[in-house]
Design a protein around this motif. Structure first.
Motif, PDB file in Angstrom:
ATOM      1  N   MET A   1       0.815  -1.215   0.000  1.00  0.00           N
ATOM      2  CA  MET A   1       0.000   0.000   0.000  1.00  0.00           C
ATOM      3  C   MET A   1       0.850   1.266   0.000  1.00  0.00           C
ATOM      4  O   MET A   1       0.575   2.212  -0.745  1.00  0.00           O
ATOM      5  CB  MET A   1      -0.942  -0.013   1.212  1.00  0.00           C
ATOM      6  CG  MET A   1      -1.834   1.219   1.362  1.00  0.00           C
ATOM      7  SD  MET A   1      -1.043   2.656   2.172  1.00  0.00           S
ATOM      8  CE  MET A   1      -0.851   2.034   3.839  1.00  0.00           C
ATOM      9  N   GLU A   2       1.898   1.303   0.839  1.00  0.00           N
ATOM     10  CA  GLU A   2       2.669   2.538   0.981  1.00  0.00           C
ATOM     11  C   GLU A   2       3.365   2.965  -0.321  1.00  0.00           C
ATOM     12  O   GLU A   2       3.235   4.112  -0.732  1.00  0.00           O
ATOM     13  CB  GLU A   2       3.666   2.416   2.135  1.00  0.00           C
ATOM     14  CG  GLU A   2       2.979   2.500   3.491  1.00  0.00           C
ATOM     15  CD  GLU A   2       3.955   2.715   4.634  1.00  0.00           C
ATOM     16  OE1 GLU A   2       5.183   2.658   4.402  1.00  0.00           O
ATOM     17  OE2 GLU A   2       3.480   2.937   5.762  1.00  0.00           O
TER      18      GLU A   2
ATOM     19  N   THR B   1       0.607   4.164  -2.909  1.00  0.00           N
ATOM     20  CA  THR B   1       0.035   5.490  -2.663  1.00  0.00           C
ATOM     21  C   THR B   1       1.091   6.589  -2.702  1.00  0.00           C
ATOM     22  O   THR B   1       0.749   7.773  -2.751  1.00  0.00           O
ATOM     23  CB  THR B   1      -0.711   5.525  -1.310  1.00  0.00           C
ATOM     24  OG1 THR B   1       0.169   5.111  -0.257  1.00  0.00           O
ATOM     25  CG2 THR B   1      -1.927   4.612  -1.334  1.00  0.00           C
TER      26      THR B   1
ATOM     27  N   ARG C   1      -5.314   5.125  -5.893  1.00  0.00           N
ATOM     28  CA  ARG C   1      -4.728   5.359  -4.581  1.00  0.00           C
ATOM     29  C   ARG C   1      -5.806   5.275  -3.499  1.00  0.00           C
ATOM     30  O   ARG C   1      -5.594   4.673  -2.444  1.00  0.00           O
ATOM     31  CB  ARG C   1      -4.045   6.747  -4.516  1.00  0.00           C
ATOM     32  CG  ARG C   1      -2.826   6.891  -5.384  1.00  0.00           C
ATOM     33  CD  ARG C   1      -1.907   8.002  -4.897  1.00  0.00           C
ATOM     34  NE  ARG C   1      -2.585   9.272  -4.702  1.00  0.00           N
ATOM     35  CZ  ARG C   1      -2.677  10.237  -5.606  1.00  0.00           C
ATOM     36  NH1 ARG C   1      -2.154  10.061  -6.815  1.00  0.00           N
ATOM     37  NH2 ARG C   1      -3.269  11.383  -5.326  1.00  0.00           N
TER      38      ARG C   1
ATOM     39  N   TRP D   1      -5.741   2.405  -0.627  1.00  0.00           N
ATOM     40  CA  TRP D   1      -5.648   2.895   0.751  1.00  0.00           C
ATOM     41  C   TRP D   1      -6.864   2.463   1.563  1.00  0.00           C
ATOM     42  O   TRP D   1      -6.732   2.009   2.698  1.00  0.00           O
ATOM     43  CB  TRP D   1      -5.527   4.422   0.755  1.00  0.00           C
ATOM     44  CG  TRP D   1      -5.378   4.998   2.134  1.00  0.00           C
ATOM     45  CD1 TRP D   1      -4.211   5.210   2.818  1.00  0.00           C
ATOM     46  CD2 TRP D   1      -6.436   5.430   3.005  1.00  0.00           C
ATOM     47  NE1 TRP D   1      -4.480   5.746   4.049  1.00  0.00           N
ATOM     48  CE2 TRP D   1      -5.832   5.896   4.201  1.00  0.00           C
ATOM     49  CE3 TRP D   1      -7.823   5.483   2.890  1.00  0.00           C
ATOM     50  CZ2 TRP D   1      -6.570   6.391   5.270  1.00  0.00           C
ATOM     51  CZ3 TRP D   1      -8.565   5.977   3.960  1.00  0.00           C
ATOM     52  CH2 TRP D   1      -7.945   6.426   5.129  1.00  0.00           C
TER      53      TRP D   1
ATOM     54  N   TYR E   1      -6.849  -1.189   2.520  1.00  0.00           N
ATOM     55  CA  TYR E   1      -5.891  -1.461   3.595  1.00  0.00           C
ATOM     56  C   TYR E   1      -6.435  -0.989   4.945  1.00  0.00           C
ATOM     57  O   TYR E   1      -6.382  -1.706   5.944  1.00  0.00           O
ATOM     58  CB  TYR E   1      -4.560  -0.769   3.295  1.00  0.00           C
ATOM     59  CG  TYR E   1      -3.541  -0.920   4.404  1.00  0.00           C
ATOM     60  CD1 TYR E   1      -2.826  -2.106   4.548  1.00  0.00           C
ATOM     61  CD2 TYR E   1      -3.300   0.105   5.318  1.00  0.00           C
ATOM     62  CE1 TYR E   1      -1.897  -2.270   5.572  1.00  0.00           C
ATOM     63  CE2 TYR E   1      -2.381  -0.042   6.334  1.00  0.00           C
ATOM     64  CZ  TYR E   1      -1.680  -1.223   6.463  1.00  0.00           C
ATOM     65  OH  TYR E   1      -0.771  -1.369   7.483  1.00  0.00           O
TER      66      TYR E   1
ATOM     67  N   TRP F   1      -5.296   9.301   1.165  1.00  0.00           N
ATOM     68  CA  TRP F   1      -4.619   8.560   0.098  1.00  0.00           C
ATOM     69  C   TRP F   1      -3.737   9.467  -0.765  1.00  0.00           C
ATOM     70  O   TRP F   1      -3.010   9.008  -1.632  1.00  0.00           O
ATOM     71  CB  TRP F   1      -5.631   7.843  -0.797  1.00  0.00           C
ATOM     72  CG  TRP F   1      -6.803   8.706  -1.200  1.00  0.00           C
ATOM     73  CD1 TRP F   1      -6.887   9.523  -2.287  1.00  0.00           C
ATOM     74  CD2 TRP F   1      -8.040   8.820  -0.494  1.00  0.00           C
ATOM     75  NE1 TRP F   1      -8.102  10.145  -2.307  1.00  0.00           N
ATOM     76  CE2 TRP F   1      -8.841   9.734  -1.223  1.00  0.00           C
ATOM     77  CE3 TRP F   1      -8.559   8.236   0.666  1.00  0.00           C
ATOM     78  CZ2 TRP F   1     -10.126  10.090  -0.822  1.00  0.00           C
ATOM     79  CZ3 TRP F   1      -9.833   8.589   1.077  1.00  0.00           C
ATOM     80  CH2 TRP F   1     -10.612   9.498   0.340  1.00  0.00           C
TER      81      TRP F   1
END
Length: 295
Positions: A53-54, A57, A66, A70, A73, A164
């Motif tokens: 995820m990191e 995004t 994004r 986000w 998650y 996000w």
């Protein structure tokens, strides 16, 4: 609770070649590899873990995706389905409160903090309240920088920075203000080189040396085992397991686990420990490039 979380983290957002704008080449290769593992060769899978995820995004120029990644998650265990954790979470809180009172403490926090540096919940809260105003102001300053940059990009149209958007514009501000591209820094942070660096430091500080261990059973083919020895005497110190990649059924995050603790009560019992993380596994032959923070 943990099993429900693992279920939701094993899910993935599948995207196509048209959805890859802005993503670094090595990350794209990892997404393709993950999709192939999940039976969707030709697509790209953003698994529902922090390690996927990191970077997504941070670099994806597709704001809609994004938001989708986000949200998936952040909503782990909170989707009103059979893996929902809200009732379990409430039960955990009630049981913690009950246990604390059985031990003679007013709250769970008082029990847990007694043997910590804070010693009690009041001192912990006092520290947080002292730090809070400065922390909030710092975030407001950062978001203003992001909003100003977004406004320039959209030729005066105001953009509200959503959760996000935070990593995406934070990276842009870093590049604009400091000429620092974290994705360029990653080229100097290969996982294998970091492991070698860790071994060197342990050798300098503790006189350890690390050798690949042979004929040691592992619970997954990705796991590697190293025997740790004293450099001077060659005496066995312990076993160190490296488990670096995300996979289905593995909880997210990073942690150390002791399978056997060292002791000398009745003879020498050596330790067996693992270092676990959730980096995206690259395609065969490619290095794992990780962020400065993760390094």
């Amino acid at each position: 609770f943990a099993n429900n979380l693992k279920h939701d983290e094993a899910q993935a957002t599948f995207i196509t070649k048209d959805d890859l704008a802005g993503l670094p080449e090595n990350f794209v290769a990892a997404l393709a590899s993950k999709a192939k593992d999940l039976g969707k060769d030709g697509m790209y899978a953003v698994q529902n873990t922090r390690s996927a995820m990191e970077p997504f995004t941070t670099y994806s120029t597709r704001r809609d995706l994004r938001e989708k990644v986000w949200t998936a998650y952040i909503m782990r265990g909170d989707n009103n389905d059979q893996w929902d954790n809200k009732k379990i979470g409430a039960q955990i809180l009630k049981l913690r409160a009950k246990r604390a009172k059985l031990y003679g403490y007013p709250t769970h926090a008082h029990w847990r903090l007694e043997h910590s540096m804070a010693q009690n919940a009041e001192r912990a809260m006092q520290l947080m309240e002292e730090v809070w105003p400065a922390a909030v102001q710092r975030v407001r300053d950062e978001v203003k920088d992001m909003a100003d940059l977004a406004k320039k990009e959209t030729k005066g149209v105001k953009t509200t920075i959503k959760p996000w958007d935070y990593r995406f514009y934070s990276e842009k501000v870093r590049k604009a203000k400091y000429d620092l591209d974290e994705n360029e820094v990653k080229n100097y942070l290969q996982l294998e080189k970091l492991r070698e660096g860790m071994f060197w430091v342990a050798g300098e500080l503790f006189n350890f040396k690390f050798e690949p261990a042979k004929d040691i059973p592992v619970y997954h083919p990705d796991v590697r085992v190293f025997e740790v020895k004293n450099k001077t005497t060659n005496a066995h110190v312990g076993l160190w397991y490296l488990d670096p990649y995300a996979r289905a059924g593995k909880r997210s995050g990073a942690w150390m686990n002791a399978y056997r603790n060292q002791e000398r009560f009745k003879g020498e019992v050596t330790t067996i420990v693992s270092n676990n993380s959730n980096f995206n596994k690259p395609k065969e032959g490619d290095p794992v490039l990780i962020s400065w923070t993760d390094a």
